[in-house]
Design a protein around this motif. Structure first.
Motif, short mmCIF file in Angstrom:
data_model
loop_
_atom_site.label_atom_id
_atom_site.label_comp_id
_atom_site.label_asym_id
_atom_site.label_seq_id
_atom_site.Cartn_x
_atom_site.Cartn_y
_atom_site.Cartn_z
N LYS A 15 -26.05 -9.00 -6.78
CA LYS A 15 -26.85 -8.79 -8.00
C LYS A 15 -28.26 -8.29 -7.64
N GLU A 16 -28.86 -8.91 -6.65
CA GLU A 16 -30.20 -8.50 -6.22
C GLU A 16 -30.19 -7.08 -5.64
N ALA A 17 -29.18 -6.81 -4.83
CA ALA A 17 -29.07 -5.46 -4.24
C ALA A 17 -28.86 -4.41 -5.33
N LYS A 18 -28.07 -4.77 -6.34
CA LYS A 18 -27.87 -3.85 -7.48
C LYS A 18 -29.18 -3.57 -8.17
N GLU A 19 -29.90 -4.64 -8.49
CA GLU A 19 -31.17 -4.49 -9.22
C GLU A 19 -32.18 -3.69 -8.40
N LYS A 20 -32.15 -3.87 -7.11
CA LYS A 20 -33.11 -3.18 -6.24
C LYS A 20 -32.77 -1.70 -6.07
N ASN A 21 -31.48 -1.36 -5.99
CA ASN A 21 -31.08 -0.03 -5.55
C ASN A 21 -30.41 0.86 -6.58
N GLY A 61 -20.13 -5.90 -16.61
CA GLY A 61 -21.24 -6.65 -17.20
C GLY A 61 -21.88 -7.58 -16.19
N SER A 62 -21.91 -8.87 -16.50
CA SER A 62 -22.55 -9.83 -15.60
C SER A 62 -21.60 -10.32 -14.50
N GLU A 63 -20.33 -9.96 -14.59
CA GLU A 63 -19.37 -10.33 -13.55
C GLU A 63 -19.47 -9.36 -12.38
N THR A 64 -18.91 -9.75 -11.25
CA THR A 64 -18.87 -8.86 -10.10
C THR A 64 -17.54 -8.11 -10.11
N PRO A 65 -17.58 -6.79 -10.15
CA PRO A 65 -16.33 -6.02 -10.18
C PRO A 65 -15.66 -5.97 -8.81
N ASP A 66 -14.41 -5.57 -8.79
CA ASP A 66 -13.69 -5.38 -7.54
C ASP A 66 -14.02 -3.99 -7.00
N LEU A 67 -14.82 -3.96 -5.96
CA LEU A 67 -15.28 -2.71 -5.37
C LEU A 67 -14.82 -2.53 -3.93
N ASN A 68 -13.88 -3.35 -3.51
CA ASN A 68 -13.42 -3.29 -2.12
C ASN A 68 -12.93 -1.91 -1.73
N ASP A 102 -23.20 -2.46 -0.08
CA ASP A 102 -21.92 -2.79 0.53
C ASP A 102 -22.01 -4.14 1.25
N LYS A 103 -23.03 -4.31 2.07
CA LYS A 103 -23.18 -5.56 2.82
C LYS A 103 -23.34 -6.76 1.89
N ALA A 104 -24.14 -6.60 0.84
CA ALA A 104 -24.34 -7.69 -0.12
C ALA A 104 -23.03 -8.00 -0.84
N TYR A 105 -22.27 -6.97 -1.17
CA TYR A 105 -20.98 -7.17 -1.83
C TYR A 105 -20.02 -7.91 -0.91
N GLN A 106 -19.93 -7.47 0.34
CA GLN A 106 -19.03 -8.12 1.30
C GLN A 106 -19.43 -9.58 1.53
N GLU A 110 -17.14 -12.98 0.71
CA GLU A 110 -16.86 -14.06 1.66
C GLU A 110 -17.14 -15.42 1.05
N LYS A 111 -18.15 -15.51 0.18
CA LYS A 111 -18.49 -16.78 -0.47
C LYS A 111 -17.48 -17.14 -1.54
N ASP A 112 -17.00 -16.12 -2.26
CA ASP A 112 -16.08 -16.38 -3.39
C ASP A 112 -14.71 -16.74 -2.95
#
Length: 112
Positions: A15-21, A61-68, A102-106, A110-112
């Motif tokens: 989320k932070e990486a999205k907002e930043k970039n 939206g506020s969920e994290t999509p599947d971007l693998n 990509d790194k933030a998503y990966q 790993e946490k989920d």
């Protein structure tokens, strides 16, 4: 206090990486494709994948999509975000921002 500090340091979340970039990428990716696409045709694929990522993010939206799949393809196309010789700083910035996303998503996966 230490707990909060530790959490903020380790929370380079998707989320932070999205907002930043994301806004910068939305501006830069089409420009880099227009300027460098002929010399670096792989960037047209980067552009398409970035558009697919944006569409999925907006749809989720506020969920994290599947971007693998998209990030896997980006890593393949870009040689793990290796910046080509002789390109401008904006091209380099795009690869660096995509790599950060990509790194933030990966990391989040790993946490989920």
């Amino acid at each position: 206090m230490n707990n909060i500090k530790e959490r903020s340091i380790s929370m380079s979340t998707f989320k932070e990486a999205k907002e930043k970039n994301l806004k910068k990428l939305e501006q830069f990716v089409p420009i880099v494709a227009r300027v460098h696409g002929k010399a670096h045709p792989e960037f047209y694929d980067v552009h398409k994948l970035f558009d697919a990522i944006c569409a999925k993010i907006k749809e989720a939206g506020s969920e994290t999509p599947d971007l693998n799949q998209e990030f896997e393809q980006l890593r393949q196309i870009t040689g793990n975000y290796t910046v080509p010789e002789g390109v401008c700083e904006t091209y380099e910035a795009v690869y660096n921002m995509l790599k950060e996303l990509d790194k933030a998503y990966q990391k989040q996966q790993e946490k989920d």
